[in-house]
Design a protein around this motif. Structure first.
Motif, PDB file in Angstrom:
ATOM      1  N   ALA A 318      34.452  71.921   8.810  1.00  0.00           N
ATOM      2  CA  ALA A 318      35.729  71.293   8.465  1.00  0.00           C
ATOM      3  C   ALA A 318      36.044  71.491   6.985  1.00  0.00           C
ATOM      4  O   ALA A 318      37.180  71.791   6.611  1.00  0.00           O
ATOM      5  N   MET A 319      35.032  71.352   6.129  1.00  0.00           N
ATOM      6  CA  MET A 319      35.242  71.558   4.696  1.00  0.00           C
ATOM      7  C   MET A 319      35.643  73.003   4.412  1.00  0.00           C
ATOM      8  O   MET A 319      36.565  73.262   3.631  1.00  0.00           O
ATOM      9  N   LYS A 335      44.318  81.399  -5.588  1.00  0.00           N
ATOM     10  CA  LYS A 335      44.111  82.834  -5.818  1.00  0.00           C
ATOM     11  C   LYS A 335      42.686  83.172  -6.269  1.00  0.00           C
ATOM     12  O   LYS A 335      42.198  84.277  -6.039  1.00  0.00           O
ATOM     13  N   ASP A 336      42.019  82.234  -6.905  1.00  0.00           N
ATOM     14  CA  ASP A 336      40.658  82.483  -7.387  1.00  0.00           C
ATOM     15  C   ASP A 336      39.574  82.065  -6.384  1.00  0.00           C
ATOM     16  O   ASP A 336      38.379  82.159  -6.681  1.00  0.00           O
ATOM     17  N   ILE A 337      40.003  81.603  -5.219  1.00  0.00           N
ATOM     18  CA  ILE A 337      39.057  81.166  -4.189  1.00  0.00           C
ATOM     19  C   ILE A 337      38.889  82.259  -3.137  1.00  0.00           C
ATOM     20  O   ILE A 337      39.853  82.671  -2.497  1.00  0.00           O
ATOM     21  N   ASP A 338      37.660  82.745  -2.982  1.00  0.00           N
ATOM     22  CA  ASP A 338      37.319  83.629  -1.869  1.00  0.00           C
ATOM     23  C   ASP A 338      36.820  82.720  -0.748  1.00  0.00           C
ATOM     24  O   ASP A 338      35.734  82.141  -0.841  1.00  0.00           O
ATOM     25  N   VAL A 339      37.615  82.584   0.306  1.00  0.00           N
ATOM     26  CA  VAL A 339      37.313  81.563   1.311  1.00  0.00           C
ATOM     27  C   VAL A 339      36.037  81.869   2.098  1.00  0.00           C
ATOM     28  O   VAL A 339      35.348  80.950   2.560  1.00  0.00           O
ATOM     29  N   ILE A 340      35.710  83.137   2.254  1.00  0.00           N
ATOM     30  CA  ILE A 340      34.473  83.470   2.967  1.00  0.00           C
ATOM     31  C   ILE A 340      33.263  83.135   2.101  1.00  0.00           C
ATOM     32  O   ILE A 340      32.277  82.555   2.578  1.00  0.00           O
ATOM     33  N   GLU A 341      33.348  83.477   0.816  1.00  0.00           N
ATOM     34  CA  GLU A 341      32.262  83.104  -0.098  1.00  0.00           C
ATOM     35  C   GLU A 341      32.117  81.588  -0.170  1.00  0.00           C
ATOM     36  O   GLU A 341      30.998  81.060  -0.219  1.00  0.00           O
ATOM     37  N   LYS A 342      33.257  80.895  -0.179  1.00  0.00           N
ATOM     38  CA  LYS A 342      33.210  79.429  -0.246  1.00  0.00           C
ATOM     39  C   LYS A 342      32.584  78.853   1.016  1.00  0.00           C
ATOM     40  O   LYS A 342      31.795  77.894   0.951  1.00  0.00           O
ATOM     41  N   ALA A 348      25.410  77.076   3.037  1.00  0.00           N
ATOM     42  CA  ALA A 348      24.103  77.183   2.385  1.00  0.00           C
ATOM     43  C   ALA A 348      23.689  75.859   1.751  1.00  0.00           C
ATOM     44  O   ALA A 348      22.523  75.463   1.824  1.00  0.00           O
ATOM     45  N   PHE A 349      24.640  75.162   1.132  1.00  0.00           N
ATOM     46  CA  PHE A 349      24.286  73.900   0.492  1.00  0.00           C
ATOM     47  C   PHE A 349      23.972  72.824   1.530  1.00  0.00           C
ATOM     48  O   PHE A 349      23.020  72.057   1.371  1.00  0.00           O
TER      49      PHE A 349
END
Length: 372
Positions: A318-319, A335-342, A348-349
Protein backbone atom coordinates in the motif's frame (compact mmCIF):
# COMPACT_ATOMS: atom_id res chain seq x y z
CA UNK A 1 49.36 -2.93 57.82
CA UNK A 2 45.95 -2.58 59.41
CA UNK A 3 45.19 0.35 57.08
CA UNK A 4 46.08 -1.76 54.06
CA UNK A 5 43.84 -4.62 55.25
CA UNK A 6 40.99 -2.21 55.89
CA UNK A 7 41.31 -0.71 52.44
CA UNK A 8 41.47 -4.16 50.85
CA UNK A 9 38.37 -5.24 52.77
CA UNK A 10 36.52 -2.10 51.71
CA UNK A 11 37.41 -2.69 48.07
CA UNK A 12 36.23 -6.31 48.26
CA UNK A 13 32.91 -5.25 49.81
CA UNK A 14 32.45 -2.61 47.10
CA UNK A 15 33.13 -5.10 44.30
CA UNK A 16 30.79 -7.69 45.83
CA UNK A 17 28.04 -5.07 46.15
CA UNK A 18 28.41 -4.14 42.47
CA UNK A 19 28.27 -7.77 41.38
CA UNK A 20 25.25 -8.41 43.60
CA UNK A 21 23.52 -5.35 42.21
CA UNK A 22 24.12 -6.59 38.66
CA UNK A 23 22.54 -9.95 39.36
CA UNK A 24 19.46 -8.24 40.76
CA UNK A 25 18.91 -5.98 37.73
CA UNK A 26 15.44 -6.65 36.38
CA UNK A 27 16.09 -5.70 32.76
CA UNK A 28 18.90 -7.12 30.64
CA UNK A 29 19.70 -5.10 27.53
CA UNK A 30 21.45 -6.39 24.41
CA UNK A 31 23.88 -4.43 22.22
CA UNK A 32 21.00 -3.12 20.07
CA UNK A 33 19.29 -1.60 23.08
CA UNK A 34 16.45 -4.15 23.25
CA UNK A 35 15.31 -5.52 26.58
CA UNK A 36 16.12 -9.23 26.79
CA UNK A 37 13.51 -11.21 28.67
CA UNK A 38 14.43 -14.16 30.86
CA UNK A 39 12.70 -16.20 33.53
CA UNK A 40 13.40 -13.53 36.17
CA UNK A 41 12.03 -10.74 34.00
CA UNK A 42 8.28 -11.16 33.31
CA UNK A 43 6.81 -8.98 30.58
CA UNK A 44 3.68 -7.05 31.48
CA UNK A 45 1.57 -5.94 28.52
CA UNK A 46 -1.75 -4.24 28.03
CA UNK A 47 -2.85 -5.63 24.69
CA UNK A 48 -5.07 -3.93 22.13
CA UNK A 49 -8.20 -5.52 23.56
CA UNK A 50 -7.43 -3.79 26.88
CA UNK A 51 -6.38 -7.06 28.53
CA UNK A 52 -3.48 -7.18 31.00
CA UNK A 53 -1.19 -10.05 30.04
CA UNK A 54 1.88 -11.20 31.97
CA UNK A 55 4.42 -13.28 30.05
CA UNK A 56 6.97 -15.32 31.93
CA UNK A 57 10.26 -15.31 30.04
CA UNK A 58 12.12 -16.46 28.17
CA UNK A 59 9.89 -16.09 25.08
CA UNK A 60 11.41 -18.50 22.58
CA UNK A 61 8.36 -20.04 20.86
CA UNK A 62 5.73 -17.81 19.26
CA UNK A 63 2.63 -18.34 17.13
CA UNK A 64 1.06 -15.40 15.29
CA UNK A 65 -2.47 -15.91 13.94
CA UNK A 66 -4.80 -13.78 11.85
CA UNK A 67 -3.35 -10.45 10.76
CA UNK A 68 -0.66 -10.71 13.45
CA UNK A 69 1.68 -12.86 11.34
CA UNK A 70 2.30 -10.13 8.78
CA UNK A 71 3.04 -7.54 11.45
CA UNK A 72 5.25 -10.02 13.28
CA UNK A 73 7.43 -10.56 10.19
CA UNK A 74 7.97 -6.80 9.94
CA UNK A 75 9.41 -6.84 13.46
CA UNK A 76 11.16 -10.20 13.76
CA UNK A 77 11.11 -12.05 10.44
CA UNK A 78 10.50 -15.71 11.19
CA UNK A 79 12.61 -15.88 14.35
CA UNK A 80 10.90 -17.77 17.20
CA UNK A 81 7.85 -18.73 15.08
CA UNK A 82 6.80 -22.34 15.61
CA UNK A 83 3.50 -22.63 13.73
CA UNK A 84 1.42 -21.19 10.91
CA UNK A 85 -2.18 -21.21 9.72
CA UNK A 86 -2.88 -23.10 6.51
CA UNK A 87 -4.43 -20.01 4.93
CA UNK A 88 -1.11 -18.17 5.24
CA UNK A 89 1.22 -20.96 4.22
CA UNK A 90 1.61 -20.58 0.45
CA UNK A 91 3.89 -18.04 -1.28
CA UNK A 92 1.71 -18.40 -4.41
CA UNK A 93 -0.76 -15.95 -2.90
CA UNK A 94 1.42 -12.97 -3.78
CA UNK A 95 1.57 -11.74 -0.19
CA UNK A 96 4.97 -10.10 0.27
CA UNK A 97 5.48 -11.29 3.84
CA UNK A 98 5.15 -14.90 2.70
CA UNK A 99 7.27 -14.39 -0.43
CA UNK A 100 10.03 -12.82 1.69
CA UNK A 101 9.94 -15.68 4.20
CA UNK A 102 9.50 -18.97 2.28
CA UNK A 103 10.55 -20.92 5.39
CA UNK A 104 7.09 -20.16 6.79
CA UNK A 105 5.68 -22.86 4.52
CA UNK A 106 7.61 -25.51 6.47
CA UNK A 107 6.22 -24.62 9.90
CA UNK A 108 3.69 -26.96 11.59
CA UNK A 109 0.05 -26.10 10.99
CA UNK A 110 -1.89 -24.55 13.87
CA UNK A 111 -5.26 -24.24 12.12
CA UNK A 112 -7.02 -23.33 8.89
CA UNK A 113 -6.83 -19.57 9.38
CA UNK A 114 -9.48 -16.87 9.17
CA UNK A 115 -12.48 -17.12 8.88
CA UNK A 116 -12.12 -20.52 10.59
CA UNK A 117 -11.58 -20.41 14.35
CA UNK A 118 -8.14 -21.38 15.72
CA UNK A 119 -7.63 -25.08 16.43
CA UNK A 120 -6.89 -25.53 20.19
CA UNK A 121 -5.36 -28.98 19.78
CA UNK A 122 -2.96 -27.91 17.03
CA UNK A 123 -2.00 -24.80 18.99
CA UNK A 124 -1.15 -26.90 22.03
CA UNK A 125 0.94 -29.27 19.91
CA UNK A 126 3.55 -26.61 19.08
CA UNK A 127 4.23 -25.71 22.75
CA UNK A 128 4.21 -21.95 22.20
CA UNK A 129 5.24 -19.57 24.96
CA UNK A 130 2.79 -16.97 23.65
CA UNK A 131 0.19 -16.56 20.90
CA UNK A 132 -0.21 -13.20 19.19
CA UNK A 133 -3.71 -12.89 17.70
CA UNK A 134 -4.69 -10.22 15.22
CA UNK A 135 -8.23 -9.29 14.14
CA UNK A 136 -9.52 -12.83 14.43
CA UNK A 137 -11.62 -13.34 17.61
CA UNK A 138 -13.55 -11.19 20.06
CA UNK A 139 -12.38 -10.80 23.65
CA UNK A 140 -14.62 -13.53 25.07
CA UNK A 141 -13.43 -16.02 22.46
CA UNK A 142 -9.82 -15.09 23.20
CA UNK A 143 -10.31 -15.64 26.92
CA UNK A 144 -11.99 -18.99 26.29
CA UNK A 145 -9.21 -20.10 23.95
CA UNK A 146 -6.52 -19.03 26.41
CA UNK A 147 -8.09 -21.06 29.22
CA UNK A 148 -8.47 -24.07 26.96
CA UNK A 149 -4.86 -24.20 25.75
CA UNK A 150 -3.09 -22.77 28.80
CA UNK A 151 -0.98 -20.38 26.72
CA UNK A 152 -1.10 -16.57 27.14
CA UNK A 153 -2.64 -14.73 24.18
CA UNK A 154 -1.76 -11.15 23.25
CA UNK A 155 -4.29 -9.37 21.04
CA UNK A 156 -3.27 -6.80 18.43
CA UNK A 157 -5.21 -4.97 15.71
CA UNK A 158 -4.39 -3.33 12.39
CA UNK A 159 -6.79 -0.45 12.84
CA UNK A 160 -9.10 0.83 10.12
CA UNK A 161 -6.56 2.38 7.74
CA UNK A 162 -4.48 0.58 5.13
CA UNK A 163 -1.48 2.78 5.98
CA UNK A 164 -0.08 5.06 8.68
CA UNK A 165 -2.55 3.97 11.35
CA UNK A 166 -1.77 4.57 15.03
CA UNK A 167 -3.21 1.14 15.82
CA UNK A 168 -0.64 -0.39 13.48
CA UNK A 169 2.11 1.44 15.35
CA UNK A 170 0.71 0.17 18.67
CA UNK A 171 0.72 -3.38 17.28
CA UNK A 172 4.35 -3.07 16.21
CA UNK A 173 5.28 -1.73 19.65
CA UNK A 174 3.55 -4.61 21.45
CA UNK A 175 5.18 -7.27 19.27
CA UNK A 176 8.56 -5.63 19.77
CA UNK A 177 8.09 -5.82 23.52
CA UNK A 178 6.98 -9.46 23.42
CA UNK A 179 9.99 -10.68 21.42
CA UNK A 180 12.60 -8.21 22.70
CA UNK A 181 12.78 -6.16 19.47
CA UNK A 182 11.66 -2.76 20.70
CA UNK A 183 14.40 -0.92 18.81
CA UNK A 184 13.28 -2.54 15.54
CA UNK A 185 9.64 -1.64 16.23
CA UNK A 186 10.62 1.96 16.79
CA UNK A 187 12.64 2.00 13.56
CA UNK A 188 9.64 0.67 11.61
CA UNK A 189 7.34 3.34 13.00
CA UNK A 190 9.87 6.08 12.28
CA UNK A 191 10.35 4.81 8.74
CA UNK A 192 6.62 4.75 8.00
CA UNK A 193 6.13 8.19 9.50
CA UNK A 194 9.06 9.40 7.40
CA UNK A 195 7.37 8.14 4.24
CA UNK A 196 4.13 9.81 5.30
CA UNK A 197 5.92 13.12 5.87
CA UNK A 198 7.68 12.88 2.50
CA UNK A 199 4.42 12.19 0.66
CA UNK A 200 2.62 14.99 2.48
CA UNK A 201 5.39 17.49 1.79
CA UNK A 202 5.49 16.59 -1.91
CA UNK A 203 1.77 17.28 -2.34
CA UNK A 204 0.77 19.86 0.27
CA UNK A 205 1.16 22.90 -1.99
CA UNK A 206 -0.76 21.57 -5.00
CA UNK A 207 -3.91 23.61 -5.54
CA UNK A 208 -7.20 21.77 -6.01
CA UNK A 209 -7.66 23.09 -9.55
CA UNK A 210 -4.34 21.50 -10.56
CA UNK A 211 -5.34 18.04 -9.32
CA UNK A 212 -6.68 15.51 -11.86
CA UNK A 213 -9.59 13.38 -10.71
CA UNK A 214 -8.97 9.68 -10.10
CA UNK A 215 -10.88 6.44 -9.68
CA UNK A 216 -9.41 3.13 -8.46
CA UNK A 217 -11.42 0.08 -9.53
CA UNK A 218 -11.04 -3.67 -9.16
CA UNK A 219 -10.21 -3.46 -5.45
CA UNK A 220 -10.45 -6.69 -3.49
CA UNK A 221 -12.88 -6.95 -0.62
CA UNK A 222 -13.69 -10.41 0.70
CA UNK A 223 -12.81 -11.68 -2.74
CA UNK A 224 -11.91 -10.40 -6.20
CA UNK A 225 -14.13 -7.83 -7.95
CA UNK A 226 -14.35 -5.88 -11.19
CA UNK A 227 -14.44 -2.20 -12.07
CA UNK A 228 -17.34 -1.44 -9.74
CA UNK A 229 -15.34 -2.23 -6.57
CA UNK A 230 -13.60 0.82 -5.15
CA UNK A 231 -12.93 2.75 -1.94
CA UNK A 232 -14.30 5.96 -0.45
CA UNK A 233 -12.28 8.21 1.83
CA UNK A 234 -9.31 6.10 0.79
CA UNK A 235 -6.28 6.41 3.11
CA UNK A 236 -4.07 5.52 0.15
CA UNK A 237 -5.34 8.55 -1.78
CA UNK A 238 -5.91 10.88 1.17
CA UNK A 239 -2.25 11.04 2.16
CA UNK A 240 -1.41 12.63 -1.20
CA UNK A 241 -4.52 14.80 -1.24
CA UNK A 242 -5.91 13.11 -4.36
CA UNK A 243 -9.25 14.08 -5.87
CA UNK A 244 -11.05 10.75 -5.47
CA UNK A 245 -14.36 10.90 -7.35
CA UNK A 246 -15.81 8.23 -5.05
CA UNK A 247 -15.74 10.65 -2.13
CA UNK A 248 -18.93 12.15 -3.61
CA UNK A 249 -20.74 9.10 -2.26
CA UNK A 250 -19.92 10.09 1.31
CA UNK A 251 -18.88 6.59 2.39
CA UNK A 252 -15.61 5.27 3.79
CA UNK A 253 -13.98 1.96 3.02
CA UNK A 254 -15.15 -0.56 0.45
CA UNK A 255 -17.80 0.80 -1.94
CA UNK A 256 -19.59 -1.02 -4.76
CA UNK A 257 -20.84 1.51 -7.30
CA UNK A 258 -23.33 1.31 -10.10
CA UNK A 259 -21.20 1.10 -13.24
CA UNK A 260 -23.08 3.94 -14.88
CA UNK A 261 -21.95 6.22 -12.06
CA UNK A 262 -18.38 5.88 -13.29
CA UNK A 263 -19.47 7.24 -16.68
CA UNK A 264 -21.02 10.25 -14.93
CA UNK A 265 -17.91 10.90 -12.85
CA UNK A 266 -15.65 10.37 -15.90
CA UNK A 267 -12.36 10.60 -13.97
CA UNK A 268 -9.20 11.93 -15.60
CA UNK A 269 -7.19 8.93 -14.45
CA UNK A 270 -8.35 5.33 -14.04
CA UNK A 271 -6.37 2.94 -11.85
CA UNK A 272 -7.08 -0.79 -11.93
CA UNK A 273 -6.02 -2.85 -8.94
CA UNK A 274 -4.34 -5.83 -10.54
CA UNK A 275 -6.18 -8.35 -8.39
CA UNK A 276 -9.27 -7.43 -10.39
CA UNK A 277 -7.59 -6.69 -13.72
CA UNK A 278 -8.61 -9.94 -15.42
CA UNK A 279 -12.25 -9.34 -14.50
CA UNK A 280 -12.05 -5.80 -15.88
CA UNK A 281 -10.52 -7.05 -19.13
CA UNK A 282 -13.19 -9.74 -19.46
CA UNK A 283 -15.85 -7.09 -18.93
CA UNK A 284 -14.22 -4.88 -21.54
CA UNK A 285 -14.48 -7.66 -24.11
CA UNK A 286 -18.22 -7.92 -23.41
CA UNK A 287 -18.88 -4.19 -23.37
CA UNK A 288 -16.06 -2.18 -24.98
CA UNK A 289 -18.31 0.80 -25.67
CA UNK A 290 -18.82 1.33 -21.94
CA UNK A 291 -15.10 1.62 -21.26
CA UNK A 292 -14.29 3.52 -24.44
CA UNK A 293 -16.74 6.22 -23.35
CA UNK A 294 -14.42 7.07 -20.44
CA UNK A 295 -11.99 9.95 -20.97
CA UNK A 296 -9.22 8.07 -19.14
CA UNK A 297 -9.50 5.20 -21.62
CA UNK A 298 -9.65 7.54 -24.62
CA UNK A 299 -6.58 9.45 -23.43
CA UNK A 300 -4.49 6.44 -22.44
CA UNK A 301 -4.65 7.32 -18.74
CA UNK A 302 -5.33 3.80 -17.43
CA UNK A 303 -2.74 2.27 -15.10
CA UNK A 304 -2.32 -0.80 -12.92
CA UNK A 305 -1.40 -0.81 -9.24
CA UNK A 306 -0.08 -3.73 -7.23
CA UNK A 307 -2.82 -5.29 -5.07
CA UNK A 308 -2.35 -4.60 -1.38
CA UNK A 309 -5.45 -6.41 -0.06
CA UNK A 310 -4.84 -10.12 0.47
CA UNK A 311 -5.66 -11.69 3.84
CA UNK A 312 -5.91 -8.19 5.34
CA UNK A 313 -3.87 -5.23 4.12
CA UNK A 314 -0.27 -5.62 3.03
CA UNK A 315 1.03 -2.36 4.45
CA UNK A 316 4.29 -2.27 2.51
CA UNK A 317 2.57 -2.67 -0.87
CA UNK A 318 0.00 0.00 0.00
CA UNK A 319 2.85 2.39 0.82
CA UNK A 320 4.60 1.63 -2.48
CA UNK A 321 1.31 2.15 -4.35
CA UNK A 322 0.96 5.65 -2.90
CA UNK A 323 4.28 6.70 -4.41
CA UNK A 324 3.19 5.28 -7.76
CA UNK A 325 -0.16 7.07 -7.59
CA UNK A 326 1.62 10.30 -6.66
CA UNK A 327 3.89 9.94 -9.69
CA UNK A 328 0.89 9.44 -12.01
CA UNK A 329 -1.14 12.29 -10.51
CA UNK A 330 1.64 14.82 -9.95
CA UNK A 331 4.61 14.03 -12.25
CA UNK A 332 6.35 17.34 -11.59
CA UNK A 333 6.28 17.02 -7.82
CA UNK A 334 7.39 13.37 -8.00
CA UNK A 335 9.97 13.86 -10.76
CA UNK A 336 12.83 12.81 -8.48
CA UNK A 337 11.06 9.66 -7.28
CA UNK A 338 11.79 6.37 -9.05
CA UNK A 339 8.73 4.41 -7.97
CA UNK A 340 10.26 0.99 -8.60
CA UNK A 341 13.35 1.85 -6.57
CA UNK A 342 11.09 3.25 -3.86
CA UNK A 343 8.97 0.10 -3.82
CA UNK A 344 12.08 -2.04 -3.38
CA UNK A 345 13.34 0.26 -0.64
CA UNK A 346 10.06 -0.17 1.22
CA UNK A 347 9.98 -3.94 0.74
CA UNK A 348 13.62 -4.24 1.83
CA UNK A 349 13.12 -2.13 4.95
CA UNK A 350 9.87 -3.77 6.01
CA UNK A 351 10.61 -7.37 5.00
CA UNK A 352 14.33 -7.59 4.34
CA UNK A 353 14.15 -8.20 0.57
CA UNK A 354 13.45 -6.14 -2.59
CA UNK A 355 10.30 -7.76 -3.96
CA UNK A 356 8.99 -5.44 -6.68
CA UNK A 357 10.08 -7.61 -9.62
CA UNK A 358 8.47 -10.71 -8.07
CA UNK A 359 5.23 -8.84 -7.43
CA UNK A 360 5.29 -7.28 -10.91
CA UNK A 361 5.79 -10.70 -12.49
CA UNK A 362 2.75 -12.02 -10.65
CA UNK A 363 0.45 -9.06 -11.27
CA UNK A 364 1.85 -6.68 -13.88
CA UNK A 365 3.39 -3.92 -11.79
CA UNK A 366 3.28 -0.16 -12.24
CA UNK A 367 2.41 0.06 -15.92
CA UNK A 368 0.06 1.72 -18.34
CA UNK A 369 -2.79 -0.65 -19.23
CA UNK A 370 -4.46 -1.32 -22.54
CA UNK A 371 -7.80 -2.99 -21.86
CA UNK A 372 -8.18 -4.46 -25.35
Amino acid sequence: MKKKLSMLLAIMIFVISILTGCTQTKELVNVEGDVVNDSSNPIEITDMAGRNVVLEGPIDRVVAIGSALRVYTYVNGTEKLVGIEKGQQSAKTGRPYIIANPELEKLPLVGEGFPANPDPELLMNVNADVIIAGDILDVNQIEELQKKIGVPIVVISYGSSAVFDQDMYNALTIIGKVVGKEVRSKELIEYMEGCKTELTNLTKDISEDKKPSIYIGGLSYKGVHGIESTSGNSPVLNVIGAKNVVDDVGKSGSVMIDKEQLIKWDPDILIIDENGLNLVKEDYQKNPDYYNALSAVKNGKVYGQLPYVSYYNNIETAMADIYFLGKILYPNEFKDIDVIEKADEIYAFMLGKPLYNIMAEKYGGYVQINLE
